[in-house]
Design a protein around this motif. Structure first.
Motif, PDB file in Angstrom:
ATOM      1  N   ALA A  57       0.896  -1.189  -0.165  1.00  0.00           N
ATOM      2  CA  ALA A  57      -0.140   0.082  -0.077  1.00  0.00           C
ATOM      3  C   ALA A  57       0.944   1.321  -0.103  1.00  0.00           C
ATOM      4  N   GLU A  58       1.912   1.056   0.765  1.00  0.00           N
ATOM      5  CA  GLU A  58       2.967   2.450   0.766  1.00  0.00           C
ATOM      6  C   GLU A  58       3.541   2.695  -0.398  1.00  0.00           C
ATOM      7  N   GLU A  59       3.719   1.485  -1.185  1.00  0.00           N
ATOM      8  CA  GLU A  59       4.694   1.755  -2.581  1.00  0.00           C
ATOM      9  C   GLU A  59       3.745   2.069  -3.419  1.00  0.00           C
ATOM     10  N   MET A  60       2.117   1.924  -3.424  1.00  0.00           N
ATOM     11  CA  MET A  60       1.249   2.409  -4.386  1.00  0.00           C
ATOM     12  C   MET A  60       1.072   4.160  -3.940  1.00  0.00           C
ATOM     13  N   GLU A  61       0.999   4.178  -2.724  1.00  0.00           N
ATOM     14  CA  GLU A  61       1.072   5.690  -2.399  1.00  0.00           C
ATOM     15  C   GLU A  61       2.116   6.377  -2.595  1.00  0.00           C
ATOM     16  N   ALA A  62       3.435   6.223  -2.725  1.00  0.00           N
ATOM     17  CA  ALA A  62       4.691   6.795  -3.026  1.00  0.00           C
ATOM     18  C   ALA A  62       4.471   6.932  -4.443  1.00  0.00           C
ATOM     19  N   SER A  63       3.971   6.149  -5.263  1.00  0.00           N
ATOM     20  CA  SER A  63       4.143   6.208  -6.501  1.00  0.00           C
ATOM     21  C   SER A  63       3.052   7.192  -7.344  1.00  0.00           C
ATOM     22  N   ALA A  64       1.665   7.059  -6.329  1.00  0.00           N
ATOM     23  CA  ALA A  64       0.433   8.136  -6.679  1.00  0.00           C
ATOM     24  C   ALA A  64       1.096   9.454  -6.356  1.00  0.00           C
ATOM     25  N   LEU A  65       1.722   9.691  -5.365  1.00  0.00           N
ATOM     26  CA  LEU A  65       2.139  10.962  -4.865  1.00  0.00           C
ATOM     27  C   LEU A  65       3.181  11.665  -5.974  1.00  0.00           C
ATOM     28  N   ALA A  66       4.345  10.776  -6.114  1.00  0.00           N
ATOM     29  CA  ALA A  66       5.306  10.988  -7.156  1.00  0.00           C
ATOM     30  C   ALA A  66       4.643  11.372  -8.600  1.00  0.00           C
ATOM     31  N   LEU A  67       3.544  10.904  -8.841  1.00  0.00           N
ATOM     32  CA  LEU A  67       3.125  11.095  -9.992  1.00  0.00           C
ATOM     33  C   LEU A  67       2.371  12.625 -10.106  1.00  0.00           C
TER      34      LEU A  67
END
Length: 281
Positions: A57-67
């Motif tokens: 979940a944290e990896e998904m969050e980090a990717s979304a925020l980076a995007l």
């Protein structure tokens, strides 16, 4: 919910109602087919299944925020943000990219504190931190951003003169660069101590930067982060020492929604994501 521990804490962080948070958790549990939280009077606790989902979940969050970090930048973001981080991350990762943050937010002032051993976010010694040690207390929000990989490195000239050991896992004839006694608790220091088997190191220092320079000049082998050692042309003898560390983004919970801290947090997330391969090795 995992970060806050209670419905009320999650509500404050998300800016929605209690019923909404509760309903979203129930829907997620129904979707995955497992209870993710155990409900207690004192709050919510992750189940084993829930804890297993957190890293993904944290990896998904980090990717979304980076995007989305580059969208809708507000040049009115201003003020001082105090960032605590390790010296190797400050000099090797953050400072080379800091011009991007300055260009996006020219009114933002950043203070970088590298003596992280004495920094406590709960006491407001810093607003935000990028570190490899997970805080175990305090009113902070945690996010796992990636991994920092370490390997055993030597300079080309050292490697050329090094006698080839009969057993590649033995370093009896090697000069090793380690840490002074004050840093004996570090995993890298303990690894060197085990390998030395009572011998004295060729050099003991109190900083990673000193070890990097000493290794690059051919004084011996040193345990170094991949992202610092490889650009110096050092040769990796062992890239799987079991010493890799998680990179944590730690933010004081009261400052999560302030624009200046969010701007720095978005910058750090995107930076680690951009350099994920270099950092992990």
């Amino acid at each position: 919910m995992a970060r806050a521990g209670t419905l009320s804490g999650a509500v404050r962080q998300m800016g929605v109602g209690i019923a909404t948070v509760s309903r979203r958790i129930e829907r997620l549990e129904a979707a995955v087919g497992h209870p993710l939280f155990a409900r207690h009077q004192s709050g919510y606790r992750l189940t084993e299944d829930g804890a297993a989902l957190i890293p993904r979940a944290e990896e998904m969050e980090a990717s979304a925020l980076a995007l989305t970090s580059g969208l809708g930048r507000d040049t009115a973001v201003s003020g001082v943000v105090r960032l605590a981080t390790a010296e190797n991350l400050a000099t090797g990762l953050i400072l080379p990219a800091l011009g991007r943050l300055r260009a996006d937010y020219p009114l933002l002032s950043l203070e970088i504190v590298t003596d992280v051993a004495t920094v406590n976010l709960h006491r407001r010694d810093a607003d935000i931190a990028l570190r490899m040690v997970k805080p175990d207390r305090g009113n902070v929000s945690l996010q796992r951003l990636g991994r920092l990989g370490f390997g055993l490195y030597g300079a080309p000239e050292y490697m050329a003169a090094r006698p080839a050991p009969a057993d590649a896992s033995r370093f009896d004839q090697d000069a090793l660069i380690g840490w002074t006694d004050a840093y004996a608790h570090l995993p890298a220091a303990q690894w060197v101590e085990r390998v030395l088997k009572g011998r004295a190191p060729a050099l003991a220092t109190t900083s990673l930067a000193t070890q990097l320079t000493a290794c690059a000049t051919g004084l011996g082998l040193a345990i170094l982060p991949h992202f610092l050692a490889r650009p110096r042309g050092l040769i990796c003898l062992d890239g799987d020492l079991g010493l890799d560390q998680t990179i944590w983004l730690v933010t004081h919970s009261d400052l999560l929604q302030t624009r200046r801290v969010r701007a720095v947090a978005d910058f750090l997330r995107a930076l680690v994501e951009d350099r994920r391969g270099d950092l992990s090795g």
